[in-house]
Scaffold this active site. Structure first.
Site, PDB file in Angstrom:
ATOM      1  N   ASP A   1     -22.103 -12.026 -11.459  1.00  0.00           N
ATOM      2  CA  ASP A   1     -21.009 -12.778 -10.836  1.00  0.00           C
ATOM      3  C   ASP A   1     -19.705 -11.996 -10.767  1.00  0.00           C
ATOM      4  O   ASP A   1     -18.657 -12.544 -10.448  1.00  0.00           O
ATOM      5  CB  ASP A   1     -20.782 -14.097 -11.580  1.00  0.00           C
ATOM      6  CG  ASP A   1     -20.399 -13.889 -13.035  1.00  0.00           C
ATOM      7  OD1 ASP A   1     -20.467 -12.719 -13.500  1.00  0.00           O
ATOM      8  OD2 ASP A   1     -20.027 -14.863 -13.702  1.00  0.00           O
TER       9      ASP A   1
ATOM     10  N   HIS B   1       7.216   5.746  -9.837  1.00  0.00           N
ATOM     11  CA  HIS B   1       8.085   5.622  -8.660  1.00  0.00           C
ATOM     12  C   HIS B   1       9.551   5.475  -9.053  1.00  0.00           C
ATOM     13  O   HIS B   1      10.432   6.074  -8.431  1.00  0.00           O
ATOM     14  CB  HIS B   1       7.635   4.411  -7.838  1.00  0.00           C
ATOM     15  CG  HIS B   1       8.369   4.250  -6.548  1.00  0.00           C
ATOM     16  ND1 HIS B   1       8.275   5.173  -5.525  1.00  0.00           N
ATOM     17  CD2 HIS B   1       9.217   3.278  -6.113  1.00  0.00           C
ATOM     18  CE1 HIS B   1       9.037   4.775  -4.514  1.00  0.00           C
ATOM     19  NE2 HIS B   1       9.614   3.635  -4.838  1.00  0.00           N
TER      20      HIS B   1
ATOM     21  N   LYS C   1      16.392   6.870   5.399  1.00  0.00           N
ATOM     22  CA  LYS C   1      15.249   5.971   5.589  1.00  0.00           C
ATOM     23  C   LYS C   1      15.643   4.541   5.264  1.00  0.00           C
ATOM     24  O   LYS C   1      16.248   4.276   4.231  1.00  0.00           O
ATOM     25  CB  LYS C   1      14.063   6.378   4.714  1.00  0.00           C
ATOM     26  CG  LYS C   1      12.805   5.555   5.007  1.00  0.00           C
ATOM     27  CD  LYS C   1      11.637   5.930   4.100  1.00  0.00           C
ATOM     28  CE  LYS C   1      11.667   5.168   2.804  1.00  0.00           C
ATOM     29  NZ  LYS C   1      10.420   5.307   2.021  1.00  0.00           N
TER      30      LYS C   1
ATOM     31  N   THR D   1       0.627   5.983   3.132  1.00  0.00           N
ATOM     32  CA  THR D   1       0.212   6.247   4.510  1.00  0.00           C
ATOM     33  C   THR D   1       0.610   7.651   4.954  1.00  0.00           C
ATOM     34  O   THR D   1       0.014   8.211   5.869  1.00  0.00           O
ATOM     35  CB  THR D   1       0.843   5.239   5.475  1.00  0.00           C
ATOM     36  OG1 THR D   1       2.270   5.402   5.462  1.00  0.00           O
ATOM     37  CG2 THR D   1       0.483   3.811   5.082  1.00  0.00           C
TER      38      THR D   1
ATOM     39  N   THR E   1       6.389   8.356   5.440  1.00  0.00           N
ATOM     40  CA  THR E   1       7.691   8.806   4.924  1.00  0.00           C
ATOM     41  C   THR E   1       7.799  10.322   4.949  1.00  0.00           C
ATOM     42  O   THR E   1       8.810  10.890   5.404  1.00  0.00           O
ATOM     43  CB  THR E   1       7.902   8.284   3.492  1.00  0.00           C
ATOM     44  OG1 THR E   1       7.967   6.854   3.515  1.00  0.00           O
ATOM     45  CG2 THR E   1       9.192   8.821   2.894  1.00  0.00           C
TER      46      THR E   1
END
Length: 321
Positions: free
Chosen positions: A39, A136, A206, A236, A239
């Site tokens: 499960d 980050h 940005k 992605t 940037t």
């Protein structure tokens, strides 16, 4: 018992990275069992006795085709709790890539602060110390965690790499956004020391609204120079690509990019078309979303395991390397 070195465990998917750290420290990986049930539930337990022992658990919290980041986080937390229940004296977690590091503030009313929630999960699971690479927002991690959380930075590793690449050209370290200025500055200083000459700096404008990026201003002189766009991670790749395109428009001589964590969630989008001579990443996240040709032609993967091994040795857990 306390004079024995810690037991090193590596959960499923992190064995290769942990084994290389263990080899640098001159010790084996400890044995454990992981079982999956029909499960979707699972069980993790140590097979080597841990009572009274210090333990170090390795797990890299990125999502892949087998397990999501949530799955890996859940398994890690359950295993750390099991270690405490089995009598482990102290539990250290090494997660070279820490998930949810980017969701560290409220951007709109009733927004969750996921970084703080993850920190709470580690605390209630009995984790005594966390070690990670290039988060980050270091300040957000410091504020979120009440347990000791060590953020090891990779600026020196990249500086050593690019010092062998740039030759005698003038070099500029480029931050792709304002949030990465301090990170790019640490890299600039490290590269300047490696080269023994001045390294310039530049900043790309940005602005983000949901998934849309805007801003076209490049502050700093890159014309006829070697520019290195430096960031903490590639998702992605948009940037880095925007910053690279701005550098090309400004007349850059040579162009490179670097980031500690290569997620490449959009596959090879960053390299279509290729604008960087190469992109340097570390091995915290294998580039499994890229084609083998892309990896061979466009990517340089740096070994970060020495950073972890040295830190563990220098903090007294192991004999100094």
């Amino acid at each position: 018992m306390l004079s024995l070195p810690p037991l090193l465990f590596a959960l499923q998917g992190s064995e290769s990275y942990a084994l290389r750290v263990a080899q640098r420290l001159g010790c084996p990986l400890a044995r454990h069992e992981e079982r999956d049930y029909e499960d979707g539930e699972h069980k993790c337990r140590p097979l080597d006795p841990v009572i009274g022992r210090d333990v170090v658990v390795f797990h890299v919290l990125y999502g892949d085709g087998r397990q999501s980041a949530n799955d890996k986080l859940c398994r890690l937390l359950f295993f750390c709790s099991a270690l405490k229940d089995a009598g482990a004296r102290q539990t250290q977690v090494v997660t070279p890539y820490l998930c949810y590091g980017r969701k560290d503030r409220r951007n709109q009313p009733q927004d969750p602060i996921m970084t703080r929630y993850v920190a709470n999960f580690f605390e209630v699971s009995g984790v005594d110390r966390l070690i990670t690479l290039e988060v980050h927002n270091p300040a957000a991690i410091d504020n979120a965690f009440r347990l000791p959380a060590w953020n090891l930075q990779c600026a020196q590793l990249f500086a050593e790499h690019f010092a062998k690449v740039v030759g005698d050209a003038e070099v500029v370290a480029v931050s792709p956004d304002s949030g990465g200025i301090k990170r790019a500055e640490q890299f600039r200083q490290a590269l300047e020391q490696e080269l023994g000459r001045t390294v310039g700096s530049a900043l790309m404008e940005k602005h983000r609204a949901h998934t849309t990026l805007t801003g076209s201003l490049l502050v700093g002189d890159v014309r006829d120079k070697t520019a290195i766009v430096f960031d903490d991670l590639i998702s992605t790749g948009e940037t880095l690509k925007r910053a690279g395109q701005a550098c090309l428009k400004a007349g850059v001589g040579r162009l490179f990019a670097a980031a500690t964590h290569g997620l490449f969630t959009a596959g090879g989008q960053l390299f279509d078309p290729p604008i960087f001579e190469h992109v340097a990443i570390t091995d915290t996240v294998p580039p499994f979303r890229l084609s083998s040709d892309c990896i061979t032609r466009q990517l340089q993967v740096l070994d970060s395991t020495a950073l972890i091994a040295t830190f563990l040795a220098e903090t007294g857990a192991f004999v100094r390397l």
